[in-house]
Design an enzyme around this catalytic site. Structure first.
Site, PDB file in Angstrom:
ATOM      1  N   GLU A  46      -0.644  16.062  65.723  1.00  0.00           N
ATOM      2  CA  GLU A  46      -0.134  17.436  65.796  1.00  0.00           C
ATOM      3  C   GLU A  46      -1.322  18.389  66.011  1.00  0.00           C
ATOM      4  O   GLU A  46      -2.418  18.125  65.478  1.00  0.00           O
ATOM      5  CB  GLU A  46       0.561  17.766  64.474  1.00  0.00           C
ATOM      6  N   ASN A 109       4.870  25.368  67.405  1.00  0.00           N
ATOM      7  CA  ASN A 109       4.102  24.163  67.111  1.00  0.00           C
ATOM      8  C   ASN A 109       4.767  23.075  67.942  1.00  0.00           C
ATOM      9  O   ASN A 109       5.889  22.650  67.610  1.00  0.00           O
ATOM     10  CB  ASN A 109       4.162  23.861  65.607  1.00  0.00           C
ATOM     11  N   LYS A 126       8.593  22.137  67.051  1.00  0.00           N
ATOM     12  CA  LYS A 126       8.780  21.739  65.650  1.00  0.00           C
ATOM     13  C   LYS A 126       9.928  22.517  64.986  1.00  0.00           C
ATOM     14  O   LYS A 126       9.936  23.744  64.970  1.00  0.00           O
ATOM     15  CB  LYS A 126       7.478  21.960  64.887  1.00  0.00           C
ATOM     16  N   GLU A 145       2.167  28.075  58.518  1.00  0.00           N
ATOM     17  CA  GLU A 145       2.934  27.737  59.728  1.00  0.00           C
ATOM     18  C   GLU A 145       4.127  28.672  59.896  1.00  0.00           C
ATOM     19  O   GLU A 145       4.478  29.020  61.023  1.00  0.00           O
ATOM     20  CB  GLU A 145       3.413  26.284  59.674  1.00  0.00           C
ATOM     21  N   CYS A 171       5.022  16.315  62.256  1.00  0.00           N
ATOM     22  CA  CYS A 171       4.589  16.438  60.884  1.00  0.00           C
ATOM     23  C   CYS A 171       5.700  16.572  59.845  1.00  0.00           C
ATOM     24  O   CYS A 171       6.345  15.608  59.521  1.00  0.00           O
ATOM     25  CB  CYS A 171       3.566  17.576  60.771  1.00  0.00           C
ATOM     26  N   ASN A 196      -0.771  16.763  60.315  1.00  0.00           N
ATOM     27  CA  ASN A 196      -1.927  17.286  59.590  1.00  0.00           C
ATOM     28  C   ASN A 196      -1.451  17.472  58.159  1.00  0.00           C
ATOM     29  O   ASN A 196      -0.713  18.435  57.893  1.00  0.00           O
ATOM     30  CB  ASN A 196      -2.382  18.651  60.122  1.00  0.00           C
TER      31      ASN A 196
HETATM   32  N1  ING Z   1       1.868  19.473  57.031  1.00  0.00           N
HETATM   33  C1  ING Z   1       2.360  18.965  55.824  1.00  0.00           C
HETATM   34  C2  ING Z   1       3.384  17.847  55.982  1.00  0.00           C
HETATM   35  O1  ING Z   1       4.579  18.043  55.968  1.00  0.00           O
HETATM   36  C3  ING Z   1       2.972  19.308  53.544  1.00  0.00           C
HETATM   37  C4  ING Z   1       2.841  20.008  54.872  1.00  0.00           C
HETATM   38  C5  ING Z   1       1.843  18.724  52.974  1.00  0.00           C
HETATM   39  C6  ING Z   1       4.192  19.196  52.949  1.00  0.00           C
HETATM   40  C7  ING Z   1       1.949  18.054  51.733  1.00  0.00           C
HETATM   41  C8  ING Z   1       4.336  18.523  51.719  1.00  0.00           C
HETATM   42  C9  ING Z   1       3.218  17.955  51.124  1.00  0.00           C
HETATM   43  O2  ING Z   1       2.910  16.729  56.076  1.00  0.00           O
HETATM   44  C10 ING Z   1       2.506  19.882  58.155  1.00  0.00           C
HETATM   45  N2  ING Z   1       1.707  20.307  59.150  1.00  0.00           N
HETATM   46  O3  ING Z   1       3.732  19.888  58.252  1.00  0.00           O
END
Ligand code: ING
Length: 303
Positions: A46, A109, A126, A145, A171, A196
């Site tokens: 991503e 995104n 996204k 985001e 993601c 990410n």
């Molecule tokens: N990043 C993360 C994901 O869904 C996140 C946001 C991180 C959610 C940790 C929950 C826990 O993997 C993106 N870019 O969506």
């Protein structure tokens, strides 16, 4: 059997000062590695062209827009398309998309699917944007985001490519069962996605040690429950002071992880995916036409 050699091209950190040309050069190198290993389709992370900029709060829109692409292919990404054509390898690329219409600008995104002739087969925006939309200084880093992107309105689509039916996600989408089911109901045999994922999750830090578990849990379940191959590719490592999860992987329709990255840097992992293996699941345990009861599932699609 319809064998497709797939490469998951994990990227290590991209610093804020790293140029797109430098990031693209790393990806081109991975495509050449992929060629040497007989890969036909390479999946990148991503937002693969820049550092994960939603970790910071920016006041100035121009500073934000510096992370976006106004056209793809464009000067920075053309080498990826040229290499695809030169090597006959397709790719999935995640990037920040700026749509500069006459009277408005939209920011998404986005990911694209490009075939071995260098043609864009499909585009996905996204759907599930995580994080928050206002600056929250209590956090050791932001996850803006919801501020920097609009959610995609096209939803989940599939395309005929690489000898099968291919879907894309990005993601956070991978955490939602609806993502897999919507693609599977459209015949997807293969779901491609980049991510990410910070290890530290400020709202619930007691889950930090579970990030790797949750990452694979939702994708292994989604792959198995929908009889799909899932290819998930990280931007990994310590990026601008933020630890990002690695463990990029290729998951079979049985839910087995058949290949996984073992570093936090640029790393190509490959697997020969037999797209016909989806039948073991979709013709039996999760035969939708035989076993599904959509007339009883209405709540799932209600707001
Ligand atoms: N990043 C993360 C994901 O869904 C996140 C946001 C991180 C959610 C940790 C929950 C826990 O993997 C993106 N870019 O969506």
């Amino acid at each position: 059997s319809r064998k497709l050699m797939i490469g998951a091209a994990q990227l290590g950190p991209i610093t804020r000062s790293e140029t797109r040309d430098q990031a693209v050069a790393r990806m081109v190198a991975l495509m050449h590695q992929a060629k040497a290993r007989g890969v036909e389709l390479v999946v990148f992370p991503e937002l693969a062209l820049t550092t994960f900029f939603p970790r910071w709060y920016f006041e100035d829109q121009d500073a934000i827009d510096a992370f976006f692409e106004r056209e793809v292919p464009g000067p920075a990404t053309q080498p990826l398309f040229d290499t695809a054509r030169e090597l006959g390898i397709g790719f999935y690329l995640g990037y920040a998309e700026l749509v500069d219409a006459a009277d408005s600008k939209q920011r998404y995104n986005t990911s694209i699917l490009v075939d071995g002739a260098g043609h864009i087969v499909g585009k996905y925006r996204k759907v599930h944007l995580p994080g928050h939309s206002e600056h929250e200084p209590w956090r050791s880093f932001q996850h803006l985001e919801k501020r920097y992107f609009e959610p995609g309105q096209e939803g989940f689509e599939t395309w005929q490519a690489f000898g099968g039916t291919v879907g894309m996600a990005i993601c956070n989408d991978r955490r939602w069962p609806e993502t897999y089911r919507m693609l599977a109901l459209q015949g997807a045999e293969l779901m491609l996605l980049g991510y990410n994922t910070p290890i530290h999750y400020p709202p619930v830090p007691e889950h930090d040690h579970l990030q790797g578990f949750h990452n694979h849990l939702c994708m292994q379940a989604g792959a198995y429950q929908n009889g799909m191959w899932v290819v998930a590719v990280a931007k990994a490592g310590r990026e601008e002071g933020c630890e990002l999860l690695g463990q990029s992987c290729i998951i079979s329709p049985t839910g087995e992880i058949v290949a996984m990255a073992s570093t936090l840097g640029d790393e190509l992992i490959t697997y020969e995916c037999d797209l016909d293996r989806t039948k073991e699941i979709r013709d039996h345990i999760f035969n939708f036409s035989l076993h599904r009861r959509p007339e009883l599932y209405g709540l799932i699609a209600k707001p």
